[in-house]
Design a protein around this motif. Structure first.
Motif, PDB file in Angstrom:
ATOM      1  N   PHE A 146     -46.179 -25.441  42.711  1.00 34.19           N
ATOM      2  CA  PHE A 146     -45.237 -26.403  43.109  1.00 34.19           C
ATOM      3  C   PHE A 146     -44.463 -27.258  42.167  1.00 34.19           C
ATOM      4  N   ASP A 147     -45.239 -27.743  40.889  1.00 37.16           N
ATOM      5  CA  ASP A 147     -44.486 -28.414  39.849  1.00 37.16           C
ATOM      6  C   ASP A 147     -43.468 -27.403  39.201  1.00 37.16           C
ATOM      7  N   ALA A 148     -44.006 -26.178  38.865  1.00 39.44           N
ATOM      8  CA  ALA A 148     -42.776 -25.098  38.477  1.00 39.44           C
ATOM      9  C   ALA A 148     -41.581 -24.846  39.285  1.00 39.44           C
ATOM     10  N   GLN A 149     -41.992 -24.944  40.682  1.00 38.31           N
ATOM     11  CA  GLN A 149     -40.993 -24.922  41.534  1.00 38.31           C
ATOM     12  C   GLN A 149     -39.939 -25.921  41.483  1.00 38.31           C
ATOM     13  N   ARG A 150     -40.494 -27.219  41.441  1.00 34.87           N
ATOM     14  CA  ARG A 150     -39.691 -28.626  41.305  1.00 34.87           C
ATOM     15  C   ARG A 150     -39.098 -28.624  39.959  1.00 34.87           C
ATOM     16  N   HIS A 151     -39.487 -27.988  38.978  1.00 36.64           N
ATOM     17  CA  HIS A 151     -38.938 -27.976  37.708  1.00 36.64           C
ATOM     18  C   HIS A 151     -37.935 -26.889  37.784  1.00 36.64           C
ATOM     19  N   PHE A 152     -38.064 -25.957  38.377  1.00 34.23           N
ATOM     20  CA  PHE A 152     -37.150 -24.878  38.389  1.00 34.23           C
ATOM     21  C   PHE A 152     -35.658 -25.285  39.293  1.00 34.23           C
ATOM     22  N   VAL A 153     -36.129 -26.061  40.436  1.00 37.57           N
ATOM     23  CA  VAL A 153     -34.916 -26.414  41.281  1.00 37.57           C
ATOM     24  C   VAL A 153     -34.238 -27.433  40.677  1.00 37.57           C
ATOM     25  N   ALA A 154     -34.953 -28.202  39.948  1.00 30.34           N
ATOM     26  CA  ALA A 154     -34.013 -29.400  39.230  1.00 30.34           C
ATOM     27  C   ALA A 154     -33.333 -28.784  38.146  1.00 30.34           C
ATOM     28  N   ASN A 155     -33.748 -27.785  37.568  1.00 32.14           N
ATOM     29  CA  ASN A 155     -32.797 -27.020  36.415  1.00 32.14           C
ATOM     30  C   ASN A 155     -31.760 -26.249  36.901  1.00 32.14           C
ATOM     31  N   ALA A 156     -32.136 -25.490  37.832  1.00 32.75           N
ATOM     32  CA  ALA A 156     -31.166 -24.539  38.636  1.00 32.75           C
ATOM     33  C   ALA A 156     -30.119 -25.625  39.173  1.00 32.75           C
ATOM     34  N   SER A 157     -30.410 -26.668  39.849  1.00 32.23           N
ATOM     35  CA  SER A 157     -29.366 -27.701  40.377  1.00 32.23           C
ATOM     36  C   SER A 157     -28.277 -28.221  39.173  1.00 32.23           C
ATOM     37  N   HIS A 158     -29.022 -28.601  38.087  1.00 36.12           N
ATOM     38  CA  HIS A 158     -28.282 -28.970  36.833  1.00 36.12           C
ATOM     39  C   HIS A 158     -27.371 -27.871  36.263  1.00 36.12           C
ATOM     40  N   GLU A 159     -27.828 -26.599  36.262  1.00 34.14           N
ATOM     41  CA  GLU A 159     -26.982 -25.664  35.664  1.00 34.14           C
ATOM     42  C   GLU A 159     -25.848 -25.160  36.498  1.00 34.14           C
ATOM     43  N   LEU A 160     -26.163 -25.512  38.116  1.00 32.19           N
ATOM     44  CA  LEU A 160     -24.896 -24.886  38.765  1.00 32.19           C
ATOM     45  C   LEU A 160     -24.105 -26.235  39.205  1.00 32.19           C
ATOM     46  N   ARG A 161     -24.340 -27.265  38.837  1.00 23.36           N
ATOM     47  CA  ARG A 161     -23.585 -28.515  38.928  1.00 23.36           C
ATOM     48  C   ARG A 161     -22.588 -28.567  37.876  1.00 23.36           C
ATOM     49  N   THR A 162     -22.892 -28.193  36.712  1.00 23.57           N
ATOM     50  CA  THR A 162     -21.900 -28.282  35.493  1.00 23.57           C
ATOM     51  C   THR A 162     -20.719 -27.444  35.811  1.00 23.57           C
ATOM     52  N   PRO A 163     -20.888 -26.273  35.956  1.00 25.96           N
ATOM     53  CA  PRO A 163     -19.698 -25.172  36.100  1.00 25.96           C
ATOM     54  C   PRO A 163     -18.845 -25.711  37.480  1.00 25.96           C
ATOM     55  N   LEU A 164     -19.601 -26.379  38.557  1.00 24.99           N
ATOM     56  CA  LEU A 164     -18.904 -26.788  39.707  1.00 24.99           C
ATOM     57  C   LEU A 164     -18.309 -27.994  39.316  1.00 24.99           C
ATOM     58  N   ALA A 165     -18.739 -29.092  38.596  1.00 27.85           N
ATOM     59  CA  ALA A 165     -17.992 -30.208  38.080  1.00 27.85           C
ATOM     60  C   ALA A 165     -16.618 -29.814  37.275  1.00 27.85           C
ATOM     61  N   GLY A 166     -16.787 -28.741  36.423  1.00 36.33           N
ATOM     62  CA  GLY A 166     -15.705 -28.275  35.665  1.00 36.33           C
ATOM     63  C   GLY A 166     -14.625 -27.563  36.540  1.00 36.33           C
ATOM     64  N   LEU A 167     -15.177 -26.768  37.530  1.00 36.48           N
ATOM     65  CA  LEU A 167     -14.131 -26.331  38.166  1.00 36.48           C
ATOM     66  C   LEU A 167     -13.349 -27.446  39.245  1.00 36.48           C
ATOM     67  N   ARG A 168     -14.093 -28.390  39.597  1.00 33.52           N
ATOM     68  CA  ARG A 168     -13.190 -29.436  40.409  1.00 33.52           C
ATOM     69  C   ARG A 168     -12.443 -30.223  39.555  1.00 33.52           C
ATOM     70  N   THR A 169     -12.776 -30.412  38.286  1.00 34.97           N
ATOM     71  CA  THR A 169     -11.909 -31.196  37.526  1.00 34.97           C
ATOM     72  C   THR A 169     -10.725 -30.489  37.323  1.00 34.97           C
ATOM     73  N   LEU A 170     -10.958 -29.260  36.828  1.00 35.84           N
ATOM     74  CA  LEU A 170      -9.696 -28.108  36.471  1.00 35.84           C
ATOM     75  C   LEU A 170      -8.447 -28.270  37.533  1.00 35.84           C
ATOM     76  N   LEU A 171      -9.245 -28.192  38.848  1.00 41.09           N
ATOM     77  CA  LEU A 171      -8.371 -28.192  39.906  1.00 41.09           C
ATOM     78  C   LEU A 171      -7.743 -29.538  40.183  1.00 41.09           C
ATOM     79  N   GLU A 172      -8.252 -30.465  40.115  1.00 40.07           N
ATOM     80  CA  GLU A 172      -7.706 -32.120  40.150  1.00 40.07           C
ATOM     81  C   GLU A 172      -6.772 -32.209  39.131  1.00 40.07           C
ATOM     82  N   VAL A 173      -6.928 -31.866  37.918  1.00 37.12           N
ATOM     83  CA  VAL A 173      -5.935 -32.310  37.112  1.00 37.12           C
ATOM     84  C   VAL A 173      -4.707 -31.502  37.000  1.00 37.12           C
TER      85      VAL A 173
END
Length: 394
Positions: A146-173
């Motif tokens: 469970f600890d590894a799963q929580r750690h994995f989900v947190a890291n996966a969320s961070h890794e996916l959030r970065t390109p999504l934020a970049g894509l949104r910024t690009l479109l908004e600009v």
């Protein structure tokens, strides 16, 4: 027609108490029968001085215990034995079920979210204590999982959030620019497609890791040399562009496993060797059969890796310093997938970091028949455990 009401279920303590009481009661009946039956018909004798006889000589006989007295005494003894047997059975059942109640109470507390708690039954060492030890090991593995799963989900969320934020910024600009022309919009669309492809590759890597950690569902005969040749066919151009020399020593190395997972392991090792390398560096790939194992070794040049940081590379989303590689197109999942696939195939994974830099990874697979025997033994063990749990008396 109305269905008959099911009979109320008795607790395990009640059933054990009745079982033990019945045993005590039957034992009492047997003892009573053994003692009383020989007394039937025994005649009492009297000794004493008689006229004209010596002292201590038997002078007469009297009647023994009659059947009526024996019947009454036995009935009273059996009636008295009922509460004694029930009390004894209840006490014995309570004594033997006390560790089981402790296991149940603690397991409920652990299942409620307190995964750090353990049973710790201690002494005496018996079957219930052994069960408690097995459950403690299970809870420890669940806690780590469970600890590894929580750690994995947190890291996966961070890794996916970065390109999504970049894509949104690009479109908004781009949309906020009133002077945007067709060239600007086309350029923004191309960058958005590149970011989307980045996310797609990341999701595919996450799915590959999840599939590898799920385990092997099929064992086919595979040749590591053949798989390496297929993987290299799509990566020679990439190596040539970076000036990386590919050195191949491919001898037949037959093992058993899931071909897709083994190909994923080889592909991730080669990609890791190409990505984290110097321009004009080299990658050496060797397959061979050594003893009873099929061996794959991939070594590459590259930056120096501290020895205490090697194991960290096999955890998801773990990267060393940015200067390790000149490119940042990785996700920190390649070696984690390699580790998961090797573990699923019961393969031995050895990693060394040469002092001059780079990394050397060796994976040793078992021969096909050994892999099949290992998996068969594992399934048979799980089957026996399941059958034992189903047939164990409650």
């Amino acid at each position: 027609m109305t269905e008959p009401r099911p009979l109320p279920r008795r607790s395990l303590r009640t059933r054990l108490a009745l079982f033990y009481a019945a045993g005590i009661y039957v034992a009492g009946i047997v003892v009573l029968a053994v003692i009383t039956v020989p007394l039937v018909g025994i005649q009492s004798t009297a000794t004493g001085p008689a006229r004209g006889s010596a002292p201590g000589v038997i002078t007469g006989t009297g009647h023994g215990i009659g059947p009526h007295q024996l019947l009454v005494g036995s009935a009273i003894a059996l009636v008295v034995l009922i509460p004694v047997a029930l009390t004894g059975g209840w006490f014995v059942a309570d004594r033997f079920l006390r560790p089981l109640r402790t296991i149940t109470t603690t397991a409920k507390a652990i299942s409620a979210g307190n995964l750090q708690q353990r049973l710790d039954l201690g002494e005496p060492a018996d079957e219930l204590t052994e069960l408690g030890g097995v459950l403690d090991d299970l809870f420890a593995r669940l806690h780590a999982s469970f600890d590894a799963q929580r750690h994995f989900v947190a890291n996966a969320s961070h890794e996916l959030r970065t390109p999504l934020a970049g894509l949104r910024t690009l479109l908004e600009v781009t949309l906020a620019d009133p002077d945007a022309d067709a060239v600007t919009l086309r350029s923004a669309c191309e960058e958005a497609l590149a970011l989307g492809a980045h996310q797609e590759r990341l999701v595919q890597a996450l799915l590959a890791l999840a599939t590898s950690e799920r385990g092997v569902t099929r064992f086919d005969t595979v040749d590591l040399a053949h798989i390496v040749e297929g993987v290299l066919a799509g990566r020679r151009d990439q190596a040539a562009e970076r000036g990386i020399d590919l050195v191949e020593h491919l001898a037949p190395a037959v093992t058993a496993g899931d071909p897709r997972l083994v190909e994923s392991l080889v592909a991730n090792l080669i990609d890791n060797a190409l990505r984290h390398n110097h321009p004009d560096g080299h990658v050496e790939i060797t397959t061979q059969t050594s003893g009873a194992r099929a061996t794959l070794t991939i070594s590459n040049s590259g930056p120096v890796i501290p020895g205490d940081q090697i194991q960290r590379l096999f955890h998801p989303f773990q990267r060393l310093a940015p200067e390790r590689g000149s490119r940042r197109d990785g996700y920190g999942l390649g070696l984690a997938i390699v580790h998961a696939v090797a573990r699923a195939h019961h393969a031995t994974l050895t990693t060394t970091a040469p002092p001059e830099g780079g990394l050397a990874v060796t994976v040793r697979f078992a021969h096909p028949w050994q892999s099949a025997e290992t998996e068969t033994a594992r399934i048979a063990s799980l089957t026996r455990e399941g059958a034992g749990r189903r047939t164990r008396p409650r």
